[in-house]
Design a protein around this motif. Structure first.
Motif, mmCIF file in Angstrom:
data_model
loop_
_atom_site.group_PDB
_atom_site.id
_atom_site.type_symbol
_atom_site.label_atom_id
_atom_site.label_comp_id
_atom_site.label_asym_id
_atom_site.label_seq_id
_atom_site.Cartn_x
_atom_site.Cartn_y
_atom_site.Cartn_z
ATOM 1 N N VAL A 175 2.225 8.720 -6.227
ATOM 2 C CA VAL A 175 -0.184 8.134 -6.185
ATOM 3 C C VAL A 175 0.503 6.939 -6.517
ATOM 4 O O VAL A 175 1.221 6.784 -7.917
ATOM 5 C CB VAL A 175 -0.824 9.033 -7.242
ATOM 6 N N GLU A 176 0.191 5.815 -5.790
ATOM 7 C CA GLU A 176 -0.203 4.280 -6.146
ATOM 8 C C GLU A 176 -1.718 4.175 -6.500
ATOM 9 O O GLU A 176 -2.265 4.159 -5.527
ATOM 10 C CB GLU A 176 1.084 3.188 -5.371
ATOM 11 N N VAL A 177 -2.285 3.005 -7.600
ATOM 12 C CA VAL A 177 -3.262 2.595 -7.516
ATOM 13 C C VAL A 177 -2.365 1.183 -7.866
ATOM 14 O O VAL A 177 -1.668 0.470 -8.795
ATOM 15 C CB VAL A 177 -3.710 3.136 -9.076
ATOM 16 N N ASN A 178 -3.658 0.157 -7.605
ATOM 17 C CA ASN A 178 -3.108 -0.877 -6.683
ATOM 18 C C ASN A 178 -2.316 -1.324 -6.926
ATOM 19 O O ASN A 178 -1.048 -2.522 -8.257
ATOM 20 C CB ASN A 178 -3.937 -2.110 -8.350
ATOM 21 N N GLY A 179 -1.502 -0.633 -6.079
ATOM 22 C CA GLY A 179 0.135 -1.418 -5.605
ATOM 23 C C GLY A 179 1.355 -0.533 -7.168
ATOM 24 O O GLY A 179 2.147 -1.202 -6.862
ATOM 25 N N GLN A 180 1.420 0.051 -8.169
ATOM 26 C CA GLN A 180 1.435 0.214 -8.864
ATOM 27 C C GLN A 180 1.945 2.071 -9.332
ATOM 28 O O GLN A 180 0.473 2.044 -8.596
ATOM 29 C CB GLN A 180 1.394 -0.479 -10.459
ATOM 30 N N GLU A 181 3.246 2.501 -8.931
ATOM 31 C CA GLU A 181 2.562 3.826 -9.254
ATOM 32 C C GLU A 181 2.296 4.397 -10.161
ATOM 33 O O GLU A 181 3.104 4.409 -11.453
ATOM 34 C CB GLU A 181 4.538 4.110 -8.409
ATOM 35 N N VAL A 182 1.240 5.013 -10.044
ATOM 36 C CA VAL A 182 0.599 6.044 -11.292
ATOM 37 C C VAL A 182 1.545 7.470 -11.964
ATOM 38 O O VAL A 182 1.939 7.793 -12.867
ATOM 39 C CB VAL A 182 -0.779 6.324 -11.099
ATOM 40 N N LEU A 183 1.715 7.818 -10.554
ATOM 41 C CA LEU A 183 1.841 9.717 -11.059
ATOM 42 C C LEU A 183 2.649 9.596 -9.730
ATOM 43 O O LEU A 183 2.306 9.695 -8.746
ATOM 44 C CB LEU A 183 0.852 10.540 -11.554
ATOM 45 N N THR A 184 3.430 11.412 -9.818
ATOM 46 C CA THR A 184 3.720 11.869 -8.907
ATOM 47 C C THR A 184 3.401 13.122 -9.899
ATOM 48 O O THR A 184 3.566 13.864 -10.257
ATOM 49 C CB THR A 184 5.585 11.893 -8.907
ATOM 50 N N ILE A 238 -10.368 8.856 -9.304
ATOM 51 C CA ILE A 238 -9.769 9.309 -7.845
ATOM 52 C C ILE A 238 -9.381 9.864 -7.510
ATOM 53 O O ILE A 238 -8.932 10.272 -6.458
ATOM 54 C CB ILE A 238 -10.942 7.982 -7.528
ATOM 55 N N ALA A 239 -8.064 8.692 -7.410
ATOM 56 C CA ALA A 239 -6.430 9.241 -6.569
ATOM 57 C C ALA A 239 -6.253 9.943 -7.114
ATOM 58 O O ALA A 239 -5.592 11.061 -6.652
ATOM 59 C CB ALA A 239 -5.575 7.610 -7.387
ATOM 60 N N VAL A 240 -6.174 10.850 -8.628
ATOM 61 C CA VAL A 240 -5.625 11.706 -8.944
ATOM 62 C C VAL A 240 -6.247 13.441 -8.258
ATOM 63 O O VAL A 240 -6.017 13.945 -7.642
ATOM 64 C CB VAL A 240 -6.157 12.317 -10.599
ATOM 65 N N VAL A 241 -7.625 13.090 -7.852
ATOM 66 C CA VAL A 241 -8.391 14.048 -7.475
ATOM 67 C C VAL A 241 -7.749 14.529 -5.246
ATOM 68 O O VAL A 241 -7.840 15.444 -5.248
ATOM 69 C CB VAL A 241 -10.263 13.658 -7.370
#
Length: 165
Positions: free
Chosen positions: A67-76, A143-146
């Motif tokens: 999961v990337e948010v604004n071009g940065q990997e936030v979580l896997t 939202i990205a996590v959901v």
């Protein structure tokens, strides 16, 4: 506090749906890739700028999602090897998901502080989720996590139905 709603269409092959606010206005657009490798879900804002991207790792022994948010990997989100019960692990710097995320009833925390809450709405046509944003700076991440967790669930359901045939 901000209230958002995710309502997926039942028979959408491409995985297109919107995230709406309390006034039922579109806030985000989610679009899945159709017949494309790797499988991705793009989240865009109302100006159609991509704010998050979920990508399924293509060649992997066990399913893994980035999961990337604004071009940065936030979580896997990664499936763990187990014999009996399906288990997934969420790895993120400072972000934690507590609760029953498999049934879409959980909280998203950043450094121990609740920034979002998710609950599934039952008895609806298609999957519907209510998302409370407690820290508006974390809105896109929540939202990205959901969407990512829902993507993992859909992938697991597809694998289960393929295995049973």
């Amino acid at each position: 506090m901000k209230q958002l709603y995710i309502k997926q269409k039942v028979l959408s092959l491409s995985g297109k749906f919107t995230v709406k606010n309390q006034q039922e206005q579109d806030v985000y657009y989610v679009e899945g890739s159709f017949m494309q490798i790797p499988k991705t879900f793009s989240i865009t804002n109302t100006a159609r700028d991509e704010v998050a991207l979920i990508t399924k790792k293509t060649f992997s022994l066990l399913p893994k999602f980035f999961v990337e948010v604004n071009g940065q990997e936030v979580l896997t989100i990664e499936k763990e090897f187990s014999f009996f019960k399906t288990r997934y692990r969420i790895d993120a710097a400072g972000i934690e998901v507590l609760g029953n995320w498999w049934d879409m009833d959980f909280q998203v925390l950043q450094h121990g502080e609740v920034v979002g809450q998710v609950s599934k709405e039952w008895f609806t046509w298609g999957d519907s989720y209510q998302v409370q944003i407690l820290d508006e700076k974390m809105e896109t991440i929540v939202i990205a996590v959901v969407v990512a967790i829902d993507c993992v669930k859909a992938d697991q359901a597809a694998a289960s139905s393929a295995a049973s045939t």
